[in-house]
Design a protein around this motif. Structure first.
Motif, PDB file in Angstrom:
ATOM      1  N   ALA A 185       3.475  17.546 -14.490  1.00  0.00           N
ATOM      2  CA  ALA A 185       3.436  17.934 -15.903  1.00  0.00           C
ATOM      3  C   ALA A 185       2.343  17.175 -16.641  1.00  0.00           C
ATOM      4  O   ALA A 185       1.640  17.750 -17.497  1.00  0.00           O
ATOM      5  N   LEU A 186       2.188  15.902 -16.312  1.00  0.00           N
ATOM      6  CA  LEU A 186       1.158  15.101 -16.966  1.00  0.00           C
ATOM      7  C   LEU A 186      -0.235  15.617 -16.616  1.00  0.00           C
ATOM      8  O   LEU A 186      -1.083  15.814 -17.499  1.00  0.00           O
ATOM      9  N   PHE A 187      -0.479  15.819 -15.340  1.00  0.00           N
ATOM     10  CA  PHE A 187      -1.814  16.233 -14.903  1.00  0.00           C
ATOM     11  C   PHE A 187      -2.177  17.609 -15.439  1.00  0.00           C
ATOM     12  O   PHE A 187      -3.318  17.834 -15.884  1.00  0.00           O
ATOM     13  N   ASN A 188      -1.217  18.531 -15.417  1.00  0.00           N
ATOM     14  CA  ASN A 188      -1.508  19.885 -15.921  1.00  0.00           C
ATOM     15  C   ASN A 188      -1.884  19.846 -17.394  1.00  0.00           C
ATOM     16  O   ASN A 188      -2.804  20.556 -17.829  1.00  0.00           O
ATOM     17  N   SER A 189      -1.174  19.023 -18.154  1.00  0.00           N
ATOM     18  CA  SER A 189      -1.463  18.944 -19.583  1.00  0.00           C
ATOM     19  C   SER A 189      -2.823  18.307 -19.836  1.00  0.00           C
ATOM     20  O   SER A 189      -3.623  18.813 -20.639  1.00  0.00           O
ATOM     21  N   VAL A 190      -3.115  17.204 -19.156  1.00  0.00           N
ATOM     22  CA  VAL A 190      -4.379  16.498 -19.376  1.00  0.00           C
ATOM     23  C   VAL A 190      -5.558  17.364 -18.941  1.00  0.00           C
ATOM     24  O   VAL A 190      -6.613  17.375 -19.599  1.00  0.00           O
ATOM     25  N   LYS A 212      -5.708  20.431 -19.225  1.00  0.00           N
ATOM     26  CA  LYS A 212      -5.860  21.437 -20.288  1.00  0.00           C
ATOM     27  C   LYS A 212      -6.504  20.848 -21.535  1.00  0.00           C
ATOM     28  O   LYS A 212      -7.435  21.441 -22.109  1.00  0.00           O
ATOM     29  N   THR A 213      -6.031  19.669 -21.954  1.00  0.00           N
ATOM     30  CA  THR A 213      -6.469  19.120 -23.240  1.00  0.00           C
ATOM     31  C   THR A 213      -7.698  18.222 -23.130  1.00  0.00           C
ATOM     32  O   THR A 213      -8.480  18.110 -24.085  1.00  0.00           O
ATOM     33  N   GLY A 214      -7.869  17.533 -22.027  1.00  0.00           N
ATOM     34  CA  GLY A 214      -9.022  16.651 -21.851  1.00  0.00           C
ATOM     35  C   GLY A 214      -8.874  15.294 -22.486  1.00  0.00           C
ATOM     36  O   GLY A 214      -9.764  14.449 -22.351  1.00  0.00           O
ATOM     37  N   GLU A 223      -7.235   8.570 -11.905  1.00  0.00           N
ATOM     38  CA  GLU A 223      -7.445   8.887 -10.493  1.00  0.00           C
ATOM     39  C   GLU A 223      -7.425  10.390 -10.225  1.00  0.00           C
ATOM     40  O   GLU A 223      -8.151  10.889  -9.359  1.00  0.00           O
ATOM     41  N   HIS A 224      -6.592  11.120 -10.970  1.00  0.00           N
ATOM     42  CA  HIS A 224      -6.366  12.530 -10.650  1.00  0.00           C
ATOM     43  C   HIS A 224      -7.014  13.504 -11.640  1.00  0.00           C
ATOM     44  O   HIS A 224      -7.154  14.691 -11.316  1.00  0.00           O
ATOM     45  N   CYS A 225      -7.383  13.025 -12.809  1.00  0.00           N
ATOM     46  CA  CYS A 225      -7.887  13.945 -13.835  1.00  0.00           C
ATOM     47  C   CYS A 225      -9.206  13.485 -14.446  1.00  0.00           C
ATOM     48  O   CYS A 225      -9.595  13.950 -15.527  1.00  0.00           O
ATOM     49  N   PHE A 226      -9.884  12.568 -13.791  1.00  0.00           N
ATOM     50  CA  PHE A 226     -11.074  11.951 -14.382  1.00  0.00           C
ATOM     51  C   PHE A 226     -12.101  12.993 -14.832  1.00  0.00           C
ATOM     52  O   PHE A 226     -12.643  12.929 -15.936  1.00  0.00           O
ATOM     53  N   LYS A 227     -12.374  13.963 -13.988  1.00  0.00           N
ATOM     54  CA  LYS A 227     -13.438  14.925 -14.311  1.00  0.00           C
ATOM     55  C   LYS A 227     -13.061  15.857 -15.455  1.00  0.00           C
ATOM     56  O   LYS A 227     -13.925  16.559 -15.996  1.00  0.00           O
ATOM     57  N   TYR A 228     -11.762  15.847 -15.838  1.00  0.00           N
ATOM     58  CA  TYR A 228     -11.331  16.706 -16.945  1.00  0.00           C
ATOM     59  C   TYR A 228     -11.326  15.967 -18.283  1.00  0.00           C
ATOM     60  O   TYR A 228     -11.125  16.588 -19.333  1.00  0.00           O
ATOM     61  N   LEU A 229     -11.506  14.656 -18.243  1.00  0.00           N
ATOM     62  CA  LEU A 229     -11.355  13.850 -19.450  1.00  0.00           C
ATOM     63  C   LEU A 229     -12.587  13.947 -20.348  1.00  0.00           C
ATOM     64  O   LEU A 229     -13.735  13.873 -19.894  1.00  0.00           O
TER      65      LEU A 229
END
Length: 666
Positions: free
Chosen positions: A587-592, A594-596, A620-626
């Motif tokens: 849930a955390l990764f999917n949201s991040v 999406k929102t960045g 670790e898991h969402c860096f490229k989306y931030l």
């Protein structure tokens, strides 16, 4: 065969048959011969460590033979005779000591740090004291089941200095539990002699202070040990109560072999060697013509043959091959989650009422569930969550406890070993420090170590905002999210609290259930009236947005809602974690993604808190989306203060709003 001399111990055969006397001798001889073999293997480097009980065999054997095989025994390192008298196959013992899979811990723990339900033995942990309280819990289960059984637990004279010893004796006395406390006073705690361990003349005298009958026995006299213990346990079965026995004996080897015995005066060692329980009993049996050389030699040969065959079997067994998935899987006991959906009938409840109702409905569902805590019976608990429970369920199941958090947590573990469920209320979560050791070292590790689950829920009234100061306002979940084997639940709403508490009680694993005191009577919600469950590891999406992910739990959810209400232009996903272990990473990764952007709010102080781990996971898991650095907001790096203006400054509510605006503008 050894030379037979006159016995240095006075034996009184009483009405024991020759068959029983020979069985006592055989059962002492077996662990002695095993130990002699183990000392050879230790010198050869074929086992890694050994805690010798040579010279103390009469205690383990006498107590074990006096009990029924269906009755639990909680032994120590030097009680090999308990395991062999219960006839555990030797190849399994040897595999245990070599870290093989046929042992009892799958190579995860060594020597005697294991238990087995098949033989009703519960092994120790290195902290010594907790098993005394665990014995209380097993004895409590026996009392509640009215099964007429006794529990025996061992400790050394050194262990009697631990607080757990005193707490366990007090609880057993107050509740009149059928437990036999056995102190093996063997002269030394590692190298520390008894005169530096305690100042009373006899440790048995401590029983008087707790209103417990106590006795002193010659721990090297197998007949005295067996007959007296047998008489006492028969009495306990008829009239349940605790009894304390101090066995006078001596430790003739080192604490473990590497430490040696140079600190023991030579004369003292010689005196106790002359009192060897096996050599003296053998001399007595020869003198009475009960034992003859042929029978004696047969015993020796049979035991040695059994030892060699078991060793060969253990050696032949393949070494354990590390399997990461198996190790991770075996931290928690599997169970079938039953998602019981609520009915459509609801009523408005405060958080405190929802917890109370959920607990009450669980008591109705599980008639083997026992609640324990300070002032929870007639008084209803300091927060009145169990008000009226004692009238409905009785004092057997709703138990006021002395102020002894450690022993009560341990007793809850004992109830679980005996097949029951327990809920322990910490009056305030801050007080859990007094029961910290059994939670993180016993409850959390038992299933991983020897597949014994801890079916225990510990309720933790926590949190600030109530001007209660440093010892009644902490939110200390990070102490437990760090500990594999524990589950950690932290609801923010009445609906979630009721369903998650039911789930926690159904879960056979230990659960730390956090309840924020400031929310108890301030948060209301429509809650289903009947019993229902909510799964662990599923976060709740409170609000949906596009620009920012807010991650929080407990009171932080309501602070975040207030900030969003004050700034309707901020479009945010607001995620209420609900459970911290297991964590809903998906849930955390999917949201991040999406929102960045992500901001994590916790009430605990920042360093070492769960927000740091969540931040690391996102990096670790969402860096490229931030699109911005992950922000963490928490309380000040101080203890929580009492004065309301200081507490307001300490808590992160205002700082969160500022950080949220900064992140939105980044």
């Amino acid at each position: 065969m050894p030379t037979i001399t006159k016995s240095n111990i006075d034996y009184d055969k009483r009405n024991l048959s020759d068959k029983t006397l020979l069985k006592l001798y055989y059962n002492m001889l077996k662990p002695r011969l095993i130990e002699e073999k183990m000392l050879i293997l230790l010198r050869q480097g074929k086992i890694s460590k050994w805690f010798s009980g040579i010279g103390q065999e009469a205690i383990a054997v006498g107590v074990t033979m006096a009990l029924k095989t269906s009755e639990y025994i909680l032994p120590m390192h030097r009680n090999l005779g308990v395991f062999t008298t219960r006839e555990i196959p030797l190849h399994r013992l040897f595999s245990q000591w070599q870290g093989k899979a046929s042992g009892f811990t799958n190579g995860r723990d060594r020597s005697f740090h294991f238990g087995t339900q098949d033989y009703n033995i519960v092994g120790m942990i290195s902290h010594l004291g907790p098993q005394l309280g665990v014995a209380d819990g097993i004895a409590l289960a026996n009392l509640l089941k009215s099964n007429g059984q006794v529990t025996a637990v061992f400790t050394g004279e050194g262990g009697t200095s631990e607080g757990d010893f005193h707490e366990a004796l007090n609880v057993a006395s107050v509740w009149q539990l059928p437990v036999l406390f056995c102190i093996e006073n063997n002269g030394y705690g590692l190298s520390t002699p008894t005169n530096e361990q305690y100042h009373c003349k006899h440790l048995a005298d401590r029983g008087k202070g707790y209103g417990i009958e106590s006795f002193i026995l010659d721990g090297n006299n197998i007949i005295e040990t067996y007959t007296k213990v047998k008489k006492l346990v028969e009495s306990i079965r008829k009239r349940p109560r605790p009894i304390l026995i101090e066995f006078k004996t001596f430790r003739r080897r080192g604490h473990e072999e590497a430490s040696g015995t140079k600190y023991v005066p030579k004369e003292l060692m010689e005196d106790w060697e002359a009192k060897d329980p096996i050599e003296n009993f053998r001399s007595y049996l020869y003198a009475k013509k009960i034992l003859d050389p042929i029978t004696d030699e047969t015993y020796h040969n049979d035991i040695k043959t059994e030892i060699e065959e078991a060793l060969e079997s253990a050696y032949a067994e393949e070494a354990i091959v590390p399997d990461e998935s198996k190790e991770l899987h075996d931290v928690y006991k599997d169970f079938d989650f039953e998602h019981i959906k609520p009915n459509k009938e609801t009523k408005e409840l405060r958080l405190v009422d929802a917890i109370s109702e959920g607990l009450k409905q669980s008591m109705l569902k599980h008639d083997d569930l026992v609640i324990m805590g300070q002032d929870i019976a007639e008084y209803g608990g300091v927060f009145k969550i169990t008000e009226g429970f004692v009238q409905k369920f009785g004092k057997d199941r709703v138990r006021n406890t002395p102020i002894c958090e450690s022993a009560i947590v341990e007793a809850a573990m004992g109830l679980s070993i005996a097949g029951m469920k327990a809920v322990v209320e910490m009056q305030f979560s801050d007080f859990v420090t007094s029961g910290f050791n059994p939670i993180v070292n016993y409850l959390a590790k038992s299933f991983y170590r020897w597949q014994q689950n801890a079916d225990v829920v510990i309720r933790m009234p926590c949190g600030g905002g109530v001007a209660a100061g440093p010892f009644h306002s902490q939110t200390n979940e990070a102490w437990f999210t760090k500990t594999p084997g524990l589950k950690v639940v932290y609801p923010a709403f009445p609906h979630d609290a009721k369903g998650l508490l039911a789930m926690a009680i159904n879960d056979p694993n230990p659960v730390m259930f956090f309840e924020h005191k400031a929310l108890y009577r301030n948060i209301r919600q429509e809650v289903p009236t009947d019993y229902f469950t909510l799964p662990f590891g599923q976060a709740s999406l409170i609000r949906e947005g596009e620009d920012i992910t807010i991650i929080t739990y407990g009171a932080g959810v309501h602070w975040a809602l207030a900030s969003l209400d004050a700034h309707p232009d901020i479009s945010a996903d607001l995620i209420d974690l609900r459970t911290l272990q297991p964590l809903d990473e998906e849930a955390l990764f999917n949201s991040v993604k999406k929102t960045g952007k992500a901001i994590i709010l916790q009430e605990d102080s920042l360093f070492g808190g769960i927000s740091s781990d969540i931040s690391a996971l996102i990096m670790e898991h969402c860096f490229k989306y931030l699109d911005a650095p992950v922000k963490r907001v928490a309380s000040l790096e101080t203890p929580i203060p009492f004065a309301s203006q200081l507490e307001e400054q300490y808590l992160p509510k205002a700082r969160f709003e500022k950080a949220l605006l900064e992140l939105a503008a980044y």
